[in-house]
Design a protein around this motif. Sequence first.
Motif, PDB file in Angstrom:
ATOM      1  N   PRO A 127       0.812  -1.227   0.000  1.00  0.00           N
ATOM      2  CA  PRO A 127       0.000   0.000   0.000  1.00  0.00           C
ATOM      3  C   PRO A 127       0.841   1.271   0.000  1.00  0.00           C
ATOM      4  O   PRO A 127       0.441   2.282  -0.570  1.00  0.00           O
ATOM      5  CB  PRO A 127      -0.818  -0.123   1.294  1.00  0.00           C
ATOM      6  CG  PRO A 127      -0.876  -1.585   1.570  1.00  0.00           C
ATOM      7  CD  PRO A 127       0.447  -2.137   1.103  1.00  0.00           C
ATOM      8  N   ALA A 128       2.018   1.212   0.650  1.00  0.00           N
ATOM      9  CA  ALA A 128       2.887   2.393   0.663  1.00  0.00           C
ATOM     10  C   ALA A 128       3.357   2.740  -0.745  1.00  0.00           C
ATOM     11  O   ALA A 128       3.488   3.918  -1.092  1.00  0.00           O
ATOM     12  CB  ALA A 128       4.090   2.151   1.575  1.00  0.00           C
ATOM     13  N   ARG A 129       3.598   1.707  -1.555  1.00  0.00           N
ATOM     14  CA  ARG A 129       3.994   1.970  -2.943  1.00  0.00           C
ATOM     15  C   ARG A 129       2.849   2.605  -3.719  1.00  0.00           C
ATOM     16  O   ARG A 129       3.063   3.529  -4.520  1.00  0.00           O
ATOM     17  CB  ARG A 129       4.430   0.671  -3.626  1.00  0.00           C
ATOM     18  CG  ARG A 129       4.844   0.880  -5.067  1.00  0.00           C
ATOM     19  CD  ARG A 129       5.167  -0.422  -5.771  1.00  0.00           C
ATOM     20  NE  ARG A 129       6.389  -1.016  -5.272  1.00  0.00           N
ATOM     21  CZ  ARG A 129       6.889  -2.166  -5.738  1.00  0.00           C
ATOM     22  NH1 ARG A 129       6.240  -2.841  -6.663  1.00  0.00           N
ATOM     23  NH2 ARG A 129       8.016  -2.646  -5.249  1.00  0.00           N
ATOM     24  N   THR A 130       1.630   2.120  -3.492  1.00  0.00           N
ATOM     25  CA  THR A 130       0.466   2.715  -4.152  1.00  0.00           C
ATOM     26  C   THR A 130       0.360   4.196  -3.824  1.00  0.00           C
ATOM     27  O   THR A 130       0.137   5.035  -4.706  1.00  0.00           O
ATOM     28  CB  THR A 130      -0.823   1.995  -3.718  1.00  0.00           C
ATOM     29  OG1 THR A 130      -0.724   0.609  -4.056  1.00  0.00           O
ATOM     30  CG2 THR A 130      -2.042   2.597  -4.405  1.00  0.00           C
ATOM     31  N   ARG A 131       0.525   4.522  -2.532  1.00  0.00           N
ATOM     32  CA  ARG A 131       0.453   5.929  -2.124  1.00  0.00           C
ATOM     33  C   ARG A 131       1.587   6.745  -2.732  1.00  0.00           C
ATOM     34  O   ARG A 131       1.389   7.887  -3.162  1.00  0.00           O
ATOM     35  CB  ARG A 131       0.484   6.037  -0.603  1.00  0.00           C
ATOM     36  CG  ARG A 131      -0.772   5.520   0.087  1.00  0.00           C
ATOM     37  CD  ARG A 131      -0.791   5.905   1.567  1.00  0.00           C
ATOM     38  NE  ARG A 131       0.311   5.288   2.305  1.00  0.00           N
ATOM     39  CZ  ARG A 131       0.226   4.097   2.890  1.00  0.00           C
ATOM     40  NH1 ARG A 131      -0.891   3.387   2.807  1.00  0.00           N
ATOM     41  NH2 ARG A 131       1.254   3.603   3.565  1.00  0.00           N
ATOM     42  N   ALA A 132       2.785   6.153  -2.786  1.00  0.00           N
ATOM     43  CA  ALA A 132       3.929   6.876  -3.346  1.00  0.00           C
ATOM     44  C   ALA A 132       3.703   7.216  -4.811  1.00  0.00           C
ATOM     45  O   ALA A 132       3.968   8.343  -5.249  1.00  0.00           O
ATOM     46  CB  ALA A 132       5.201   6.042  -3.182  1.00  0.00           C
ATOM     47  N   PHE A 133       3.205   6.248  -5.571  1.00  0.00           N
ATOM     48  CA  PHE A 133       2.973   6.515  -6.992  1.00  0.00           C
ATOM     49  C   PHE A 133       1.761   7.416  -7.213  1.00  0.00           C
ATOM     50  O   PHE A 133       1.689   8.105  -8.224  1.00  0.00           O
ATOM     51  CB  PHE A 133       2.851   5.203  -7.758  1.00  0.00           C
ATOM     52  CG  PHE A 133       4.189   4.602  -8.103  1.00  0.00           C
ATOM     53  CD1 PHE A 133       4.926   5.089  -9.163  1.00  0.00           C
ATOM     54  CD2 PHE A 133       4.724   3.567  -7.357  1.00  0.00           C
ATOM     55  CE1 PHE A 133       6.163   4.565  -9.479  1.00  0.00           C
ATOM     56  CE2 PHE A 133       5.964   3.029  -7.658  1.00  0.00           C
ATOM     57  CZ  PHE A 133       6.685   3.529  -8.725  1.00  0.00           C
ATOM     58  N   SER A 134       0.824   7.402  -6.261  1.00  0.00           N
ATOM     59  CA  SER A 134      -0.262   8.375  -6.346  1.00  0.00           C
ATOM     60  C   SER A 134       0.283   9.791  -6.162  1.00  0.00           C
ATOM     61  O   SER A 134      -0.151  10.733  -6.827  1.00  0.00           O
ATOM     62  CB  SER A 134      -1.319   8.075  -5.279  1.00  0.00           C
ATOM     63  OG  SER A 134      -1.948   6.834  -5.521  1.00  0.00           O
ATOM     64  N   TRP A 135       1.251   9.933  -5.238  1.00  0.00           N
ATOM     65  CA  TRP A 135       1.901  11.232  -5.072  1.00  0.00           C
ATOM     66  C   TRP A 135       2.672  11.627  -6.333  1.00  0.00           C
ATOM     67  O   TRP A 135       2.722  12.813  -6.699  1.00  0.00           O
ATOM     68  CB  TRP A 135       2.840  11.205  -3.872  1.00  0.00           C
ATOM     69  CG  TRP A 135       2.171  11.490  -2.569  1.00  0.00           C
ATOM     70  CD1 TRP A 135       1.924  10.624  -1.548  1.00  0.00           C
ATOM     71  CD2 TRP A 135       1.644  12.752  -2.152  1.00  0.00           C
ATOM     72  NE1 TRP A 135       1.269  11.261  -0.522  1.00  0.00           N
ATOM     73  CE2 TRP A 135       1.089  12.572  -0.856  1.00  0.00           C
ATOM     74  CE3 TRP A 135       1.593  14.013  -2.738  1.00  0.00           C
ATOM     75  CZ2 TRP A 135       0.486  13.605  -0.159  1.00  0.00           C
ATOM     76  CZ3 TRP A 135       0.989  15.059  -2.033  1.00  0.00           C
ATOM     77  CH2 TRP A 135       0.447  14.836  -0.757  1.00  0.00           C
ATOM     78  N   LEU A 136       3.282  10.637  -6.990  1.00  0.00           N
ATOM     79  CA  LEU A 136       3.988  10.933  -8.242  1.00  0.00           C
ATOM     80  C   LEU A 136       3.017  11.462  -9.287  1.00  0.00           C
ATOM     81  O   LEU A 136       3.305  12.433  -9.995  1.00  0.00           O
ATOM     82  CB  LEU A 136       4.701   9.675  -8.750  1.00  0.00           C
ATOM     83  CG  LEU A 136       5.559   9.845 -10.010  1.00  0.00           C
ATOM     84  CD1 LEU A 136       6.692  10.833  -9.782  1.00  0.00           C
ATOM     85  CD2 LEU A 136       6.113   8.494 -10.472  1.00  0.00           C
ATOM     86  N   GLY A 137       1.845  10.814  -9.395  1.00  0.00           N
ATOM     87  CA  GLY A 137       0.827  11.317 -10.319  1.00  0.00           C
ATOM     88  C   GLY A 137       0.359  12.703  -9.948  1.00  0.00           C
ATOM     89  O   GLY A 137       0.155  13.564 -10.815  1.00  0.00           O
TER      90      GLY A 137
END
Length: 514
Positions: A155-165
């Motif tokens: 889930p942390a990766r999902t949040r990180a890539f959401s921040w990238l978007g």
Amino acid sequence: MSSSDSRTATTTFFDRDAAKAADREAGRDALRQRRVLATVCMASATMPMVFTGAAVALGGIADDLVASPAALAWVTNAFMLAFGGFMLAAGALADRIGRRRVFRAGALLFLIASALLPVAQAMWAFNVLRGLQGLAGAAILSSGAALLAQEFDGPARTRAFSWLGTSFGIGLVLGPISAGFVSTAFGWRAIFVLVMATIAIALFIGAGAIRESRDGQASPFDWAGAALFTTALSVLTWAVLHASERGWSDAGVVIGLVISLMLFIVFARVEQRSPTPMLDLSLFRYRRFIGIQLLAAAPAYAFVVLLVMLPIRFAGIEGLSASLTGWLIAALSAPLLVLPLAAGRATRWCSPATLCGAGLLIAAAGLWWLSYAKGGVEAIPAMALIGIGISGPWGLMDGLAVSVVPPQRAGMAAGIFSTVRVAGEGVALAVVGSTLTALIAARLPVEMQAAAPLLATGRLGEATAVHAAMPSGALVMAYEQAFSQLAQGLALVTVMTAVVLLVLLRGAEVGGDH
């Protein structure tokens, strides 16, 4: 106190001390990860800033450097060509020599190119430097995505890539607004000073926080594959870009398309036989991987082309100021400030495929609405709807891209995905530009069709001067009718893409595997 009680107390004391030390270490690591995330996101945000910012300032660039419509188109095209052409090679190189090393090298090259752009004295030099910016951007984006894949899991990766978007959304919002304000106040050259400051701050935040990582089992770099792929993609993009200027029947364009096809075939055969391929072609056996590549290209014609075409329309055809144009374009990209993060959280209740498909359908509705808008202010609700729709795929697609391969191959996955995305944007811009030119020409008398390329690049004054027999109002009407038909065509393509994605991405999970 007995000796047994004493030993128990001592053990408890050391356990507590060790727990506190572990908590402090965990806190330091969490802070370091946040710094890495901030660095990658801020550096990545400069890519859309420099892309959209230059589009807003095209008029000033053309006047100062005496640019023809064809040369002016390469302000965007040179950046996109280098950005897309070197993305896959940069990702593969990052896996082998180190993601941090490639990221820093890309940032340094970006700073150098941006510093030289304001002092360029000729259009050809300016466009060469734009190409170097694109090359640097490829290194930054592909290695940055791989760095995030290494730092975060689940889930942390999902949040990180959401921040990238979201960072791309910030860049897309700030790009036209800041470019419009800065160019009005200080001239277009100040735009590049602004992006230099942004990436310099990003490097300062990440100093000492980014850890080196690479694929420990990576084989030697596939130089033959990298050269073949980059050359093939460059020739293809060049041919498509020139088709917008010369037409698809032009001999040079046809030869370029044939050469690029032959090079892609040779590249595929070389990669199949290579024990250490740069591109693992076996990934294309998986429908979800294919779906992710289609998802990468979808925003190109549903959203990205508008970031270039709408400033041309508002400033060049409608005569709005650069500052007002920047604020109007913000309506298109403002939803990307927050909604990509919301899309990442929504995966708890809804599948990524559904979110992406629904988002594209909403964007298609916005495109259809835009086709009926008669002016910049009237287009604001339609642009906002397009931005809302594209935010779903935008917040999920980077995480989906790296989920189909093991973390140690994250650079390759990010490179493939980003290559498809950026190359798709470059090709989409060229195809949409040539289509708009053809649609305008179809609405003009035969003797005045030479005005179509001028109108398509926002040079209404030149078109009116060359064809004084036709009033400017008639030229504007021809442009508006052509733009309306083009927007409707983009809406239909976006709907078809959404339907196919719902099939191909069925069951896909962010952070899962293929």
